[in-house]
Enzyme design. Sequence first.
Site, PDB file in Angstrom:
ATOM      1  N   ASP A  93      17.166  -8.225 -24.538  1.00  0.00           N
ATOM      2  CA  ASP A  93      18.423  -8.965 -24.569  1.00  0.00           C
ATOM      3  C   ASP A  93      18.927  -9.049 -23.128  1.00  0.00           C
ATOM      4  O   ASP A  93      18.452  -8.327 -22.252  1.00  0.00           O
ATOM      5  CB  ASP A  93      19.403  -8.218 -25.500  1.00  0.00           C
ATOM      6  CG  ASP A  93      20.616  -9.062 -25.824  1.00  0.00           C
ATOM      7  OD1 ASP A  93      20.659 -10.232 -25.419  1.00  0.00           O
ATOM      8  OD2 ASP A  93      21.536  -8.536 -26.486  1.00  0.00           O
ATOM      9  N   CYS A 281      12.055   8.928 -49.307  1.00  0.00           N
ATOM     10  CA  CYS A 281      11.416   8.947 -47.991  1.00  0.00           C
ATOM     11  C   CYS A 281      11.166  10.411 -47.588  1.00  0.00           C
ATOM     12  O   CYS A 281      11.681  11.326 -48.219  1.00  0.00           O
ATOM     13  CB  CYS A 281      12.277   8.211 -46.969  1.00  0.00           C
ATOM     14  SG  CYS A 281      13.637   9.176 -46.284  1.00  0.00           S
TER      15      CYS A 281
HETATM   16 ZN   LIG Z   1      15.516   8.664 -47.479  1.00  0.00          ZN
END
Ligand SMILES: [Zn+2]
Length: 493
Positions: A93, A281
Amino acid sequence: MRECFELRDADAGGRIGELTVPRADATVETPALLPVINPNLDTISPRRLAEEFGAEILITNSYIIYGTEDVRERALEEGLHDLLDFPGAIMTDSGSFQLAEYGEIDVTTEEILDFQRRIGSDIATPVDIPTPPDVPRERAADELATTQDRLEVAEGVDTGEMLVTAPVQGSTYPDLREDAGRHAAETDLDVFPVGAVVPLMNDYRYDDMIDAVAGAKRGLGADAPVHLFGAGHPMMFALAVAMGCDLFDSAAYALYARDDRYLTVRGTRHLEDLEYLPCSCPVCTAHSPDELRALPDREREEELAAHNLHVTFEEIRRIKQAIRAGNLLELVEQRARAHPTMLDGYRALLDHADQLERSDPVSKGAFFYTSHESARRPEVVRHHRRLERLAVPDALFLTEGRTDGGDAYDNAWRVQPPFGPFPRALSKSYPLTAEVPDRTDRGALAAAADGVARLVEDNPETEFALGHRGWPADVLARVPDRVELIELSGGAE
Ligand SMILES: [Zn+2]
């Protein structure tokens, strides 16, 4: 077709594409997430982003590097890839965000593009003017003219193999966004960020965000890779992809983690409010909420950032699979239920059903009618448009009931909410194979009535009768007066 971007699959306005990044000798599959790396502090190292999360591309800010003397010298000496230790593609950027936040920056487009090239950026950004939402039209137009001048300057800079972005501004004026998109697409620049949408997203204005993107897309055309600049919350990715966004950058994963905020596809939760972790996760399987809360600050931030990234990348994969399977809009409908403002976003998306219809595949797996908004999907719009092509006899019975003889009518077509009328021969064709709930809603009936009206208006010489199963008066009012109405008794098909 732009050389650096190839489209492979489409669903509604969403697509799977391949962005070729020659300077990185890499091909990035889109929709793609670019994690934002602050060169001065990384929560999760770029090497880990690549190896553990599969990040193919990331974004960092060349203006911060430019303004930090020791980092600048190292970037010039070693190059960005070694400095960050990242094997994939790196986009930079330019400092436009800092310009929007602090009012000025001390670098020109030529200087910052040259700097980005010298530090080894793969995709560089000129200094545009990110005009915020709701400013007077004159200001939006003036600043857009400045941005367009800068893009023309950028075209003239020797950037070698490096791709260069052409930001699309125009504030909350869809026609200015469209002009900006058209102008940007006419340059020889490569990637097209829709800019200054962060304030819209911070205020949950997903409908205005969709209108801005829709405007930009009308100008840019289908073959331009589109980056939704500053959009990092997984809750809105499906919606934005369905409108045609290909690239997202996430600073959210790290910024939210710093404040103990836990991302989900249904919104943000505070770690202190969680009794359970609704995620599988590695972070969430290894810890209970209490264990996470008990970690020292720095470790907790890193674990939360890792979870936030896992859900973010997972959602990108889910979206790609939905595009492949042809059920992206059903995913958008689910996400729209997470928050009323997301529902506004989905309804705004459907306001552009005509625009989406152009890229929507003619045939997909199955159409699932899962909310009354489904009645406004592009597949329904397309069916209504196609009615004018169908040959119609002198007298035609349109019916929700039986069409296979035994009646006083020689010709009978089926009527099925939300599509409306079609000849029996088409009943095995997409989307008329749709799975629709038995308990029909008013949205589906109204869309079917609109289909009937369309067919009747397209065929002024034909006599029509409509057999319906108790459609309410306001739905029947959508059917032209000259159609004979026959209420069918319920029961057998
Ligand atoms: Zn998680």
